[in-house]
Design a protein around this motif. Structure first.
Motif, PDB file in Angstrom:
ATOM      1  N   ALA A 120       0.830  -1.198   0.000  1.00  0.00           N
ATOM      2  CA  ALA A 120       0.000   0.000   0.000  1.00  0.00           C
ATOM      3  C   ALA A 120       0.870   1.256   0.000  1.00  0.00           C
ATOM      4  CB  ALA A 120      -0.930  -0.004   1.220  1.00  0.00           C
ATOM      5  N   ILE A 121       1.949   1.243   0.799  1.00  0.00           N
ATOM      6  CA  ILE A 121       2.887   2.370   0.824  1.00  0.00           C
ATOM      7  C   ILE A 121       3.467   2.602  -0.569  1.00  0.00           C
ATOM      8  CG2 ILE A 121       5.153   3.126   1.689  1.00  0.00           C
ATOM      9  CD1 ILE A 121       4.469   1.610   4.309  1.00  0.00           C
ATOM     10  N   GLU A 122       3.883   1.529  -1.208  1.00  0.00           N
ATOM     11  CA  GLU A 122       4.515   1.647  -2.521  1.00  0.00           C
ATOM     12  C   GLU A 122       3.549   2.226  -3.555  1.00  0.00           C
ATOM     13  OE1 GLU A 122       5.747  -2.339  -3.140  1.00  0.00           O
ATOM     14  OE2 GLU A 122       7.222  -2.300  -1.517  1.00  0.00           O
ATOM     15  N   ILE A 123       2.319   1.742  -3.554  1.00  0.00           N
ATOM     16  CA  ILE A 123       1.333   2.199  -4.539  1.00  0.00           C
ATOM     17  C   ILE A 123       0.976   3.664  -4.321  1.00  0.00           C
ATOM     18  CG2 ILE A 123      -1.071   1.920  -5.288  1.00  0.00           C
ATOM     19  CD1 ILE A 123      -0.667  -1.124  -4.790  1.00  0.00           C
ATOM     20  N   VAL A 124       0.778   4.047  -3.064  1.00  0.00           N
ATOM     21  CA  VAL A 124       0.414   5.438  -2.778  1.00  0.00           C
ATOM     22  C   VAL A 124       1.543   6.388  -3.183  1.00  0.00           C
ATOM     23  CG1 VAL A 124      -0.047   7.091  -0.932  1.00  0.00           C
ATOM     24  CG2 VAL A 124      -1.262   4.924  -0.991  1.00  0.00           C
ATOM     25  N   LEU A 125       2.777   6.051  -2.813  1.00  0.00           N
ATOM     26  CA  LEU A 125       3.889   6.949  -3.145  1.00  0.00           C
ATOM     27  C   LEU A 125       4.130   7.012  -4.656  1.00  0.00           C
ATOM     28  CD1 LEU A 125       6.525   6.506  -0.305  1.00  0.00           C
ATOM     29  CD2 LEU A 125       4.621   8.087  -0.506  1.00  0.00           C
ATOM     30  N   ASP A 126       4.009   5.879  -5.326  1.00  0.00           N
ATOM     31  CA  ASP A 126       4.150   5.902  -6.786  1.00  0.00           C
ATOM     32  C   ASP A 126       3.058   6.760  -7.418  1.00  0.00           C
ATOM     33  OD1 ASP A 126       6.330   4.287  -6.642  1.00  0.00           O
ATOM     34  OD2 ASP A 126       5.392   2.510  -7.498  1.00  0.00           O
ATOM     35  N   ASN A 135       7.937  16.579  -3.050  1.00  0.00           N
ATOM     36  CA  ASN A 135       8.518  16.088  -1.802  1.00  0.00           C
ATOM     37  C   ASN A 135       7.417  15.627  -0.855  1.00  0.00           C
ATOM     38  OD1 ASN A 135       7.917  18.361   0.310  1.00  0.00           O
ATOM     39  ND2 ASN A 135       8.777  19.481  -1.446  1.00  0.00           N
ATOM     40  N   ILE A 136       7.793  14.818   0.117  1.00  0.00           N
ATOM     41  CA  ILE A 136       6.857  14.255   1.078  1.00  0.00           C
ATOM     42  C   ILE A 136       7.412  14.437   2.483  1.00  0.00           C
ATOM     43  CG2 ILE A 136       7.851  11.934   0.910  1.00  0.00           C
ATOM     44  CD1 ILE A 136       4.988  10.847   1.194  1.00  0.00           C
ATOM     45  N   LEU A 137       6.535  14.690   3.452  1.00  0.00           N
ATOM     46  CA  LEU A 137       6.935  14.912   4.838  1.00  0.00           C
ATOM     47  C   LEU A 137       6.779  13.625   5.623  1.00  0.00           C
ATOM     48  CD1 LEU A 137       5.107  18.342   5.398  1.00  0.00           C
ATOM     49  CD2 LEU A 137       7.444  17.946   4.579  1.00  0.00           C
ATOM     50  N   LEU A 138       7.887  13.143   6.176  1.00  0.00           N
ATOM     51  CA  LEU A 138       7.900  11.890   6.923  1.00  0.00           C
ATOM     52  C   LEU A 138       8.288  12.145   8.377  1.00  0.00           C
ATOM     53  CD1 LEU A 138       9.735   9.501   4.423  1.00  0.00           C
ATOM     54  CD2 LEU A 138       7.287  10.006   4.602  1.00  0.00           C
ATOM     55  N   PRO A 139       7.730  11.346   9.321  1.00  0.00           N
ATOM     56  CA  PRO A 139       8.060  11.540  10.739  1.00  0.00           C
ATOM     57  C   PRO A 139       9.468  11.060  11.065  1.00  0.00           C
ATOM     58  CG  PRO A 139       6.650   9.626  10.469  1.00  0.00           C
ATOM     59  CD  PRO A 139       6.739  10.277   9.121  1.00  0.00           C
ATOM     60  N   ASN A 140      10.061  11.712  12.035  1.00  0.00           N
ATOM     61  CA  ASN A 140      11.389  11.343  12.524  1.00  0.00           C
ATOM     62  C   ASN A 140      11.355  11.233  14.056  1.00  0.00           C
ATOM     63  OD1 ASN A 140      14.162  10.815  12.278  1.00  0.00           O
ATOM     64  ND2 ASN A 140      14.654  12.904  12.885  1.00  0.00           N
ATOM     65  N   PRO A 141      11.443   9.991  14.605  1.00  0.00           N
ATOM     66  CA  PRO A 141      11.674   8.715  13.926  1.00  0.00           C
ATOM     67  C   PRO A 141      10.431   8.229  13.190  1.00  0.00           C
ATOM     68  CG  PRO A 141      11.266   8.329  16.257  1.00  0.00           C
ATOM     69  CD  PRO A 141      11.326   9.830  16.084  1.00  0.00           C
ATOM     70  N   GLY A 142      10.661   7.249  12.306  1.00  0.00           N
ATOM     71  CA  GLY A 142       9.557   6.744  11.521  1.00  0.00           C
ATOM     72  C   GLY A 142       9.831   5.356  11.009  1.00  0.00           C
ATOM     73  N   TYR A 143       9.017   4.948  10.043  1.00  0.00           N
ATOM     74  CA  TYR A 143       9.132   3.615   9.452  1.00  0.00           C
ATOM     75  C   TYR A 143       9.880   3.743   8.132  1.00  0.00           C
ATOM     76  CZ  TYR A 143       7.702  -0.916   7.551  1.00  0.00           C
ATOM     77  OH  TYR A 143       7.704  -2.179   7.010  1.00  0.00           O
ATOM     78  N   PRO A 144      11.058   3.124   7.994  1.00  0.00           N
ATOM     79  CA  PRO A 144      11.944   3.425   6.863  1.00  0.00           C
ATOM     80  C   PRO A 144      11.456   2.965   5.506  1.00  0.00           C
ATOM     81  CG  PRO A 144      12.884   1.715   8.266  1.00  0.00           C
ATOM     82  CD  PRO A 144      11.708   2.257   8.991  1.00  0.00           C
ATOM     83  N   HIS A 145      10.404   2.164   5.432  1.00  0.00           N
ATOM     84  CA  HIS A 145       9.923   1.769   4.113  1.00  0.00           C
ATOM     85  C   HIS A 145       9.379   2.974   3.342  1.00  0.00           C
ATOM     86  CE1 HIS A 145       9.170  -1.454   1.294  1.00  0.00           C
ATOM     87  NE2 HIS A 145       7.971  -0.943   1.023  1.00  0.00           N
ATOM     88  N   TYR A 146       8.887   3.975   4.064  1.00  0.00           N
ATOM     89  CA  TYR A 146       8.455   5.203   3.397  1.00  0.00           C
ATOM     90  C   TYR A 146       9.645   5.907   2.747  1.00  0.00           C
ATOM     91  CZ  TYR A 146       3.861   4.838   5.591  1.00  0.00           C
ATOM     92  OH  TYR A 146       2.608   4.411   5.962  1.00  0.00           O
ATOM     93  N   ASP A 147      10.758   5.992   3.480  1.00  0.00           N
ATOM     94  CA  ASP A 147      11.966   6.605   2.926  1.00  0.00           C
ATOM     95  C   ASP A 147      12.430   5.845   1.691  1.00  0.00           C
ATOM     96  OD1 ASP A 147      13.277   8.390   5.496  1.00  0.00           O
ATOM     97  OD2 ASP A 147      11.882   6.814   6.003  1.00  0.00           O
ATOM     98  N   ALA A 148      12.468   4.515   1.807  1.00  0.00           N
ATOM     99  CA  ALA A 148      12.979   3.686   0.716  1.00  0.00           C
ATOM    100  C   ALA A 148      12.141   3.852  -0.544  1.00  0.00           C
ATOM    101  CB  ALA A 148      13.009   2.226   1.153  1.00  0.00           C
ATOM    102  N   ARG A 149      10.830   3.815  -0.369  1.00  0.00           N
ATOM    103  CA  ARG A 149       9.980   3.903  -1.561  1.00  0.00           C
ATOM    104  C   ARG A 149       9.997   5.306  -2.162  1.00  0.00           C
ATOM    105  NH1 ARG A 149       8.597  -0.194  -4.916  1.00  0.00           N
ATOM    106  NH2 ARG A 149       7.366   0.798  -6.568  1.00  0.00           N
ATOM    107  N   ALA A 150      10.100   6.316  -1.303  1.00  0.00           N
ATOM    108  CA  ALA A 150      10.198   7.680  -1.827  1.00  0.00           C
ATOM    109  C   ALA A 150      11.469   7.834  -2.659  1.00  0.00           C
ATOM    110  CB  ALA A 150      10.179   8.684  -0.682  1.00  0.00           C
TER     111      ALA A 150
END
Length: 439
Positions: A120-126, A135-150
């Motif tokens: 779901a993360i991959e599809i939404v970011l794509d 650009n996208i705003l991600l929480p710090n700390p957060g879940y790194p799959h968001y960083d990877a897919r971005a």
């Protein structure tokens, strides 16, 4: 030496016109999977210790979920291809599951079934990657799959902080400062991994109002919605969809303790049709046509899982989680290098600050975790993997016996690496002198 029949088969030879995609390496480098599985290489498999955390002593899923999958197998109804958005019964079941107290109810067609929350993360970011400068705003700390897919999708990552002194609330001022005309979305993780907090109604409303001010969509990761054991109730972000559009991501991985089943969803909380009118919904549907479909078998079982799992299953598991939190805090008293600023109310982790000043030959959180897995066969996630230096994440979603063994090993590791009390006293005295001098 074998050359596969071609002495000239050299990847550096200019005759070859193909190369590996460097974007995949850049993206994979920041994934949690890459780091954690890489740490297993440091395990000593000859020390007689099992690797912790284990899968044999973690919490189990419920009988109803297992029976639902078995019934789907026996039915013979799930042996073909599924439609790209997901089968209707699964979409309807997820809509019913999410609706609860939502002021605007979801329809089955607002829900898309995915292969776990990660897909779901991959599809939404794509789907949001249409602007090359986006650009996208991600929480710090957060879940790194968001960083990877971005990174893989070519979307610039910008971070906003979670504030430990305010129960890890979002720093809304910093979030606003990080945004610009090219910002497309902010990611909210609630209940929060790794911090273990649950956001209040008032705070979530402020987040929605900020999203409206910035003109961006909220991606709300709610995969831990069934792992809440504190006093603060979980409030779905879709409650505020009349203020700003919300894409809710979820799965049964955490609540039902079945991450290997890989079944999740996306829900479009879009009462004002902003996501529809901007083409985001169409882009998501197109992405679904491009990606592998989640298991038809699990989709067939999903309605039974969501509808027939008794509330007592979650209550029992969350009661055990709350007990594990208390046991963990008792044991942390014997490990001065680790400090938890707040007892978690959700999720299955402790988020701990690491004090390297009381340890010898430990440089940082990655060094701590690498040596810990080598000496004690105990795997902790270094905070740097989640965006926070000198923090660590410990999994506590396990039986009490394994949790006790976890802290026994941590205490043993600390005892070997702790600097002497005299050195600690000298360090404290030095710090106090500096403080006095500054004041």
């Amino acid at each position: 030496m074998a050359t596969n029949g071609n002495d000239n088969c050299n990847a550096n030879d200019s005759v070859w016109q193909f190369r590996g995609n460097g974007a995949t390496s850049d993206a994979a480098a920041v994934t949690l999977r890459k780091l954690v599985f890489g740490m297993f290489k440091n395990c000593n498999f000859n020390n007689g210790k099992t690797i912790l955390p284990s899968t044999t002593h973690s919490f189990k899923t419920c009988h109803e979920a297992e029976e639902a999958v078995a019934a789907a197998v026996r039915s013979g109804m799930a042996n073909s291809y599924a439609p790209s958005p997901g089968i209707f019964n699964a979409r309807r079941a997820v809509a019913d599951y999410l609706n609860g107290e939502l002021p605007t109810k979801l329809r089955p067609e607002d829900v898309y079934i995915t292969g776990g929350c990660n897909q779901a993360i991959e599809i939404v970011l794509d789907s949001l990657a249409g602007n090359p400068a986006g650009n996208i705003l991600l929480p710090n700390p957060g879940y790194p799959h968001y960083d990877a897919r971005a990174i893989y999708s070519g979307v610039e990552v910008r971070k906003y902080d979670l504030l430990p002194e305010r129960d890890f609330e979002i720093d809304l001022d910093a979030l606003e400062a990080a945004a610009d005309k090219n910002t497309v979305a902010l990611v909210l993780i609630n209940p929060n991994n790794p911090c273990g907090n649950v956001y209040t109604y008032d705070h979530l409303k402020k987040v929605a109002e900020m999203a409206k001010k910035l003109g961006i969509v909220v991606i709300s990761d709610e995969v831990y919605d069934k792992v809440v054991y504190g006093d603060r109730p979980f409030v779905p972000m879709g409650t505020f969809a009349s203020i700003a559009p919300v894409i809710t991501l979820g799965s049964i991985s955490k609540g039902w303790v079945v991450p290997g089943w890989r079944i999740g969803w996306m829900a479009m909380n879009d009462s004002t049709r902003i996501l529809k009118n901007t083409g985001v919904v169409e882009s998501i549907e197109d992405c679904l046509d491009l990606t592998p479909q989640p298991s038809f078998l699990l989709q067939e079982a999903l309605p039974e899982i969501l509808e027939k799992t008794p509330k007592e299953y979650f209550a029992k598991k969350n009661k055990a989680m709350k007990r594990n939190v208390e046991l963990s805090f008792e044991r942390l008293r014997d490990i001065p290098c680790l400090f938890c600023p707040k007892k978690p109310e959700s999720c299955s982790y402790l988020w701990l600050r690491l004090d390297t000043s009381v340890l010898a030959n430990i440089e940082n959180d990655l060094d701590f975790c690498t040596k810990l897995v080598s000496e004690e066969s105990l795997v902790l996630v270094p905070g740097v993997a989640l965006g926070a230096k000198n923090w660590v994440r410990i999994s506590i979603g396990t039986e009490e016996s394994e949790l006790a063994e976890t802290f026994d090993r941590l205490k043993s590791f600390y005892s070997r690496h702790a600097i002497s009390k005299e050195t600690i006293k000298s360090h404290v005295d030095t710090v106090n002198q500096i403080v006095v001098a500054v004041v």
